[in-house]
Motif scaffolding. Structure first.
Motif, PDB file in Angstrom:
ATOM      1  N   SER A 128       0.831  -1.334  -0.193  1.00 26.62           N
ATOM      2  CA  SER A 128       0.103  -0.032  -0.029  1.00 26.62           C
ATOM      3  C   SER A 128       0.745   1.087  -0.001  1.00 26.62           C
ATOM      4  O   SER A 128       1.981   1.296   0.397  1.00 26.62           O
ATOM      5  CB  SER A 128      -0.964  -0.022   1.285  1.00 26.62           C
ATOM      6  OG  SER A 128      -0.280   0.268   2.281  1.00 26.62           O
TER       7      SER A 128
ATOM      8  N   LEU B 263       0.280   3.719   2.032  1.00 25.62           N
ATOM      9  CA  LEU B 263       0.697   3.746   3.351  1.00 25.62           C
ATOM     10  C   LEU B 263       1.710   3.199   3.740  1.00 25.62           C
ATOM     11  O   LEU B 263       2.696   3.799   4.569  1.00 25.62           O
ATOM     12  CB  LEU B 263      -0.593   3.624   4.197  1.00 25.62           C
ATOM     13  CG  LEU B 263      -0.505   3.703   5.799  1.00 25.62           C
ATOM     14  CD1 LEU B 263      -0.368   5.079   5.886  1.00 25.62           C
ATOM     15  CD2 LEU B 263      -1.766   3.165   6.307  1.00 25.62           C
TER      16      LEU B 263
ATOM     17  N   LEU C 251      -3.217  11.796  -1.863  1.00 21.57           N
ATOM     18  CA  LEU C 251      -3.807  12.488  -0.999  1.00 21.57           C
ATOM     19  C   LEU C 251      -4.834  13.653  -1.657  1.00 21.57           C
ATOM     20  O   LEU C 251      -5.661  13.967  -1.313  1.00 21.57           O
ATOM     21  CB  LEU C 251      -2.702  13.195   0.067  1.00 21.57           C
ATOM     22  CG  LEU C 251      -2.034  11.981   1.111  1.00 21.57           C
ATOM     23  CD1 LEU C 251      -0.974  12.782   2.046  1.00 21.57           C
ATOM     24  CD2 LEU C 251      -3.123  11.341   1.604  1.00 21.57           C
TER      25      LEU C 251
ATOM     26  N   GLY D  87      -7.686  12.630  -3.164  1.00 24.14           N
ATOM     27  CA  GLY D  87      -8.671  12.206  -2.152  1.00 24.14           C
ATOM     28  C   GLY D  87      -8.822  10.704  -2.028  1.00 24.14           C
ATOM     29  O   GLY D  87      -9.946  10.064  -1.618  1.00 24.14           O
ATOM     30  N   LYS D  88      -7.779  10.141  -2.358  1.00 22.42           N
ATOM     31  CA  LYS D  88      -7.714   8.527  -2.527  1.00 22.42           C
ATOM     32  C   LYS D  88      -7.204   8.189  -1.023  1.00 22.42           C
ATOM     33  O   LYS D  88      -6.539   8.886  -0.197  1.00 22.42           O
ATOM     34  CB  LYS D  88      -6.630   7.973  -3.367  1.00 22.42           C
ATOM     35  CG  LYS D  88      -7.141   8.281  -4.866  1.00 22.42           C
ATOM     36  CD  LYS D  88      -6.348   7.836  -6.053  1.00 22.42           C
ATOM     37  CE  LYS D  88      -6.757   8.145  -7.311  1.00 22.42           C
ATOM     38  NZ  LYS D  88      -5.790   7.552  -8.228  1.00 22.42           N
ATOM     39  N   ASP D  89      -7.380   7.084  -0.703  1.00 24.10           N
ATOM     40  CA  ASP D  89      -7.168   6.288   0.631  1.00 24.10           C
ATOM     41  C   ASP D  89      -5.786   5.478   0.351  1.00 24.10           C
ATOM     42  O   ASP D  89      -5.482   4.447   0.001  1.00 24.10           O
ATOM     43  CB  ASP D  89      -7.937   5.359   0.916  1.00 24.10           C
ATOM     44  CG  ASP D  89      -7.911   4.301   2.399  1.00 24.10           C
ATOM     45  OD1 ASP D  89      -6.659   5.136   2.973  1.00 24.10           O
ATOM     46  OD2 ASP D  89      -8.687   3.839   2.907  1.00 24.10           O
ATOM     47  N   PRO D  90      -4.714   6.208   1.189  1.00 26.05           N
ATOM     48  CA  PRO D  90      -3.297   5.385   1.145  1.00 26.05           C
ATOM     49  C   PRO D  90      -3.211   3.937   1.464  1.00 26.05           C
ATOM     50  O   PRO D  90      -2.231   3.390   1.207  1.00 26.05           O
ATOM     51  CB  PRO D  90      -2.336   6.499   1.759  1.00 26.05           C
ATOM     52  CG  PRO D  90      -3.371   7.292   2.706  1.00 26.05           C
ATOM     53  CD  PRO D  90      -4.679   7.386   2.077  1.00 26.05           C
ATOM     54  N   ALA D  91      -4.091   3.565   2.211  1.00 20.38           N
ATOM     55  CA  ALA D  91      -4.101   2.512   2.849  1.00 20.38           C
ATOM     56  C   ALA D  91      -4.814   1.100   1.909  1.00 20.38           C
ATOM     57  O   ALA D  91      -4.534  -0.027   2.068  1.00 20.38           O
ATOM     58  CB  ALA D  91      -5.041   2.214   4.221  1.00 20.38           C
ATOM     59  N   THR D  92      -5.323   1.895   0.761  1.00 19.01           N
ATOM     60  CA  THR D  92      -5.975   0.917  -0.166  1.00 19.01           C
ATOM     61  C   THR D  92      -5.341   0.928  -1.670  1.00 19.01           C
ATOM     62  O   THR D  92      -5.540   0.252  -2.301  1.00 19.01           O
ATOM     63  CB  THR D  92      -7.646   1.224  -0.147  1.00 19.01           C
ATOM     64  OG1 THR D  92      -7.712   2.455  -0.651  1.00 19.01           O
ATOM     65  CG2 THR D  92      -8.159   0.781   1.059  1.00 19.01           C
ATOM     66  N   CYS D  93      -4.819   2.229  -1.669  1.00 23.52           N
ATOM     67  CA  CYS D  93      -3.955   2.361  -3.093  1.00 23.52           C
ATOM     68  C   CYS D  93      -2.762   1.484  -2.960  1.00 23.52           C
ATOM     69  O   CYS D  93      -2.166   1.498  -2.067  1.00 23.52           O
ATOM     70  CB  CYS D  93      -3.439   3.915  -3.367  1.00 23.52           C
ATOM     71  SG  CYS D  93      -5.026   4.807  -3.574  1.00 23.52           S
TER      72      CYS D  93
END
Length: 137
Positions: free
Chosen positions: A20, A22, A59, A62-68
């Motif tokens: 990920s 993240l 970021l 607006g994307k989620d770094p835990a799921t990208c």
């Protein structure tokens, strides 16, 4: 003749293509670096992920770094340099592709990264100045 192998930062740490964003950000923070090579499950280089990619493309979008996944940001074939390529080739490649970091490849194996800071420490001021000018234009 100065080669990439002589000025590179050795032992580049990869982020896996399936890891990920993240995880990549945490790894960058722990290593104190602003970019990581992206490697596939075959351990081949897929691209580079920068801290700017994370901020702007994840970021800022607006994307989620835990799921990208890091592999989503590998853009085509990575610009690389051979371990035994000389300083002139490093400068030409960085300038032509407007990149501040070059993964260093020996055969198909990632052996390090040459960053703009490595060039600044190793090469004469005039050459460094020309590189900075090319990257800033």
């Amino acid at each position: 003749m100065t080669t990439a192998r002589e000025i590179m930062t050795p032992d580049a740490t990869c982020i896996g293509a399936d890891d990920s964003i993240l995880d990549a950000a945490k790894k960058m923070a722990s290593l104190g670096v602003g970019a990581l090579p992206i490697c596939g499950s075959d351990q081949r280089l897929k691209g580079m992920l920068t801290d700017r990619d994370i901020v702007v493309k994840v970021l800022g979008a607006g994307k989620d770094p835990a799921t990208c996944l890091a592999g989503e940001f590998a853009q085509g074939e990575a610009v690389t340099i051979g371990a035994d390529d000389d300083a002139a080739e490093i400068l030409r490649t960085m300038s032509e592709h407007k990149v501040r970091r070059l993964p260093v490849i020996d055969g198909h194996t990632l052996v390090g990264v040459v960053a703009q800071a490595d060039v600044a420490r190793a090469l004469p001021d005039a050459q460094v100045g020309e590189l900075l000018e090319a990257l800033s234009s």
